[in-house]
Design a protein around this motif. Structure first.
Motif, PDB file in Angstrom:
ATOM      1  N   HIS A  75      29.252  68.833  42.515  1.00 57.58           N
ATOM      2  CA  HIS A  75      28.952  69.553  41.268  1.00 57.58           C
ATOM      3  C   HIS A  75      27.982  68.744  40.419  1.00 57.58           C
ATOM      4  O   HIS A  75      28.385  67.883  39.631  1.00 57.58           O
ATOM      5  N   ILE A  76      26.685  69.044  40.561  1.00 55.32           N
ATOM      6  CA  ILE A  76      25.682  68.409  39.704  1.00 55.32           C
ATOM      7  C   ILE A  76      24.724  69.477  39.177  1.00 55.32           C
ATOM      8  O   ILE A  76      24.680  70.602  39.669  1.00 55.32           O
ATOM      9  N   ALA A  85      25.762  68.736  45.608  1.00 54.90           N
ATOM     10  CA  ALA A  85      25.693  70.207  45.572  1.00 54.90           C
ATOM     11  C   ALA A  85      25.286  70.608  44.168  1.00 54.90           C
ATOM     12  O   ALA A  85      25.949  70.256  43.192  1.00 54.90           O
ATOM     13  N   ASP A  86      24.164  71.329  44.081  1.00 58.26           N
ATOM     14  CA  ASP A  86      23.519  71.598  42.798  1.00 58.26           C
ATOM     15  C   ASP A  86      23.821  73.000  42.293  1.00 58.26           C
ATOM     16  O   ASP A  86      23.704  73.982  43.029  1.00 58.26           O
ATOM     17  N   MET A  87      24.186  73.081  41.017  1.00 59.47           N
ATOM     18  CA  MET A  87      24.576  74.339  40.399  1.00 59.47           C
ATOM     19  C   MET A  87      23.375  75.242  40.074  1.00 59.47           C
ATOM     20  O   MET A  87      22.257  74.760  39.910  1.00 59.47           O
ATOM     21  N   PRO A  88      23.610  76.565  39.945  1.00 58.89           N
ATOM     22  CA  PRO A  88      22.505  77.524  39.867  1.00 58.89           C
ATOM     23  C   PRO A  88      22.103  77.971  38.481  1.00 58.89           C
ATOM     24  O   PRO A  88      21.260  78.873  38.360  1.00 58.89           O
ATOM     25  N   SER A 121      32.907  79.165  43.441  1.00 69.51           N
ATOM     26  CA  SER A 121      33.436  78.193  42.486  1.00 69.51           C
ATOM     27  C   SER A 121      33.418  78.805  41.095  1.00 69.51           C
ATOM     28  O   SER A 121      32.473  79.510  40.728  1.00 69.51           O
ATOM     29  N   PHE A 122      34.444  78.503  40.304  1.00 68.43           N
ATOM     30  CA  PHE A 122      34.619  79.108  38.985  1.00 68.43           C
ATOM     31  C   PHE A 122      34.601  78.057  37.885  1.00 68.43           C
ATOM     32  O   PHE A 122      35.299  77.043  37.967  1.00 68.43           O
ATOM     33  N   HIS A 123      33.808  78.323  36.847  1.00 72.23           N
ATOM     34  CA  HIS A 123      33.917  77.602  35.585  1.00 72.23           C
ATOM     35  C   HIS A 123      34.956  78.354  34.762  1.00 72.23           C
ATOM     36  O   HIS A 123      34.702  79.458  34.275  1.00 72.23           O
ATOM     37  N   TYR A 183      38.618  66.778  44.505  1.00 78.36           N
ATOM     38  CA  TYR A 183      37.315  66.122  44.435  1.00 78.36           C
ATOM     39  C   TYR A 183      37.120  65.420  43.091  1.00 78.36           C
ATOM     40  O   TYR A 183      37.515  65.948  42.055  1.00 78.36           O
ATOM     41  N   ILE A 184      36.445  64.261  43.129  1.00 77.85           N
ATOM     42  CA  ILE A 184      35.797  63.746  41.929  1.00 77.85           C
ATOM     43  C   ILE A 184      34.386  64.325  41.943  1.00 77.85           C
ATOM     44  O   ILE A 184      33.578  64.023  42.827  1.00 77.85           O
ATOM     45  N   ALA A 185      34.110  65.201  41.006  1.00 75.25           N
ATOM     46  CA  ALA A 185      32.808  65.867  40.908  1.00 75.25           C
ATOM     47  C   ALA A 185      32.288  65.627  39.500  1.00 75.25           C
ATOM     48  O   ALA A 185      32.980  65.913  38.524  1.00 75.25           O
ATOM     49  N   THR A 186      31.071  65.125  39.382  1.00 75.09           N
ATOM     50  CA  THR A 186      30.651  64.587  38.090  1.00 75.09           C
ATOM     51  C   THR A 186      30.296  65.638  37.054  1.00 75.09           C
ATOM     52  O   THR A 186      30.330  65.365  35.864  1.00 75.09           O
ATOM     53  N   ASP A 187      29.904  66.848  37.469  1.00 74.18           N
ATOM     54  CA  ASP A 187      29.277  67.789  36.545  1.00 74.18           C
ATOM     55  C   ASP A 187      28.095  67.105  35.869  1.00 74.18           C
ATOM     56  O   ASP A 187      27.829  67.316  34.679  1.00 74.18           O
TER      57      ASP A 187
END
Length: 414
Positions: free
Chosen positions: A55-56, A88-91, A168-170, A287-291
């Motif tokens: 998640h970046i 993995a890059d967000m849209p 994936s959901f925010h 997961y550790i996902a940084t956002d």
């Protein structure tokens, strides 16, 4: 052939051994016993499969309007410093990848990144699935452009077209956010109940539409039993947590630092932070996902939410080991094995068995985490183009010494 010898960490064991990587194919060809010869110095290091951040926000799209914050070149540089081998890059871009043509245009831009990039496609009120197999992201509440929803009913109408997909959901309920917009602080304007309500609805959608679902940047301890119950009854759902929700909480906020610690969802109470750490340890959080959200310091001062984290990913893993007594195997699970599982079905054939395991046939990307060298984060050292870190001045108990990408060594530590 690159040979790396030392303490090897997979999600299921730690042992002294050697890994050999074909520098032409970029794949691991052999894992065997240590013989005393390594092509790079690994003393004091744990050798992990290359870490993955699922998640970046790289910011770059064909408009070029936000490349001043970050682009795929600088994302690669920051990832290498953080020991991250794939992202993995967000849209949520100005020109969002919501159809085949836009997705392929963004994919061409991502090709210059030093690490592998998986792209999410966006789901909005009027989108439809791509013709190819990709992961998707649904923003329940306001985001960049029109990739968000104003009600649960509008979201469900859209999700109905994505049955069986990886989504994936925010999780922040837009109705509650709207009701709370007049509250005095960012944390009150995005309350925990917005995440809890959205969690329940996301789990409902995952079950009804047979999705392979992921809950992004989870922040509320009270929602964790709901996720555990969903997993127990067989839903295909996983969950992320960010470094900032594990490290900071509302007691850290001051009038001076509030602009640099504003993100969506916001920081929560100390008991939420503690619950998230334990859920990560016991496997409920995957997961550790940084956002990783690179905005300039000036933009954060004006109220834009989001903090950068790629540069510090590996150092943060060292902090979890030293300060919270995570085992190396637990770190390998949440930083390498599970992220590798998430992206595996979207990888090209030249990635072999994929990322996340040190074993023959897997991608020859490694993270060498130096557990004997503390690192004090300085703004001058970070590689992200936005040029700052929420951890400036903090000393992590370890740091990335080098990152191996498909058999090529990228030195980090000086």
């Amino acid at each position: 052939m690159l040979r790396v010898e030392g303490t090897i960490v997979n999600h299921d064991r730690v042992y002294n051994g050697a890994v050999e990587i074909d520098e032409v194919t970029g794949l691991i060809v052999n894992v065997g016993e240590a013989t005393g010869h390594s092509d790079i110095d690994t003393k004091g290091c744990l050798i992990f499969p290359g870490f993955g951040d699922v998640h970046i926000h790289a910011r770059e799209d064909s408009s070029g309007l936000e490349s001043y914050k970050e682009d795929f070149t600088t994302v690669g540089q920051a990832a290498l410093q953080g020991g991250v081998a794939h992202v993995a890059d967000m849209p949520n871009n100005r020109i969002a990848p919501v159809d085949d043509a836009r997705y392929e245009a963004k994919e061409a831009l991502a090709a210059k990144c030093a690490v592998h990039v998986t792209l999410y496609a966006g789901i909005g009120p009027h989108t439809r699935p791509l013709t190819r197999h990709v992961p998707y992201k649904a923003f329940m509440g306001p985001s960049v452009g029109d990739l968000f929803f104003s009600s649960q009913e509008e979201l469900e109408r859209a999700i109905g077209f994505y049955r069986g997909k990886n989504v994936s959901f925010h999780c922040e309920d837009p109705v509650i956010l709207n009701e709370s917009k007049g509250e005095p602080t960012h944390e009150q304007r995005r309350p925990a109940r917005a995440e809890l309500t959205a969690t329940e609805f996301a789990l409902y959608l995952i079950e009804k539409y047979e999705l392979q679902g992921k809950l992004c940047h989870y922040s509320v301890g009270q929602g964790l039993p709901k996720i555990a119950a969903a997993k127990a009854r067989g839903l295909r759902v996983t969950c992320e947590v960010t470094p900032h929700h594990l490290f900071f909480d509302t007691t850290d906020l001051t009038d001076e630092n509030r602009p640099w610690l504003q993100m969506n969802p916001p920081l929560r109470a100390p008991e939420d932070r503690t619950a998230l750490i334990e859920a990560l340890r016991n496997g409920l959080i995957d997961y550790i996902a940084t956002d990783h959200a690179p905005h300039t310091h000036e933009e954060n001062a004006k109220g834009i939410s989001g903090v950068p984290h790629l540069d510090t990913y590996g150092a943060f893993a060292a902090w979890l080991i030293k300060e919270h007594h995570f085992t190396p195997e637990q770190i390998a699970r949440v930083c390498a094995f599970n992220p590798g599982n998430f992206v595996r079905e979207f990888l090209p054939a030249d990635c072999g068995e994929g990322f996340g395991v040190i074993a023959p046939g897997y991608v020859g990307s490694l993270t060498l985490l130096d557990m004997e060298t503390p690192w004090t984060v300085q703004r001058e050292e970070v590689k992200t183009k936005c040029a700052w870190s929420p951890f400036e001045g903090f000393t992590f108990p370890g740091r990335v010494r080098s990152t191996v990408i498909r058999g090529k060594v990228h030195g980090v530590a000086s």
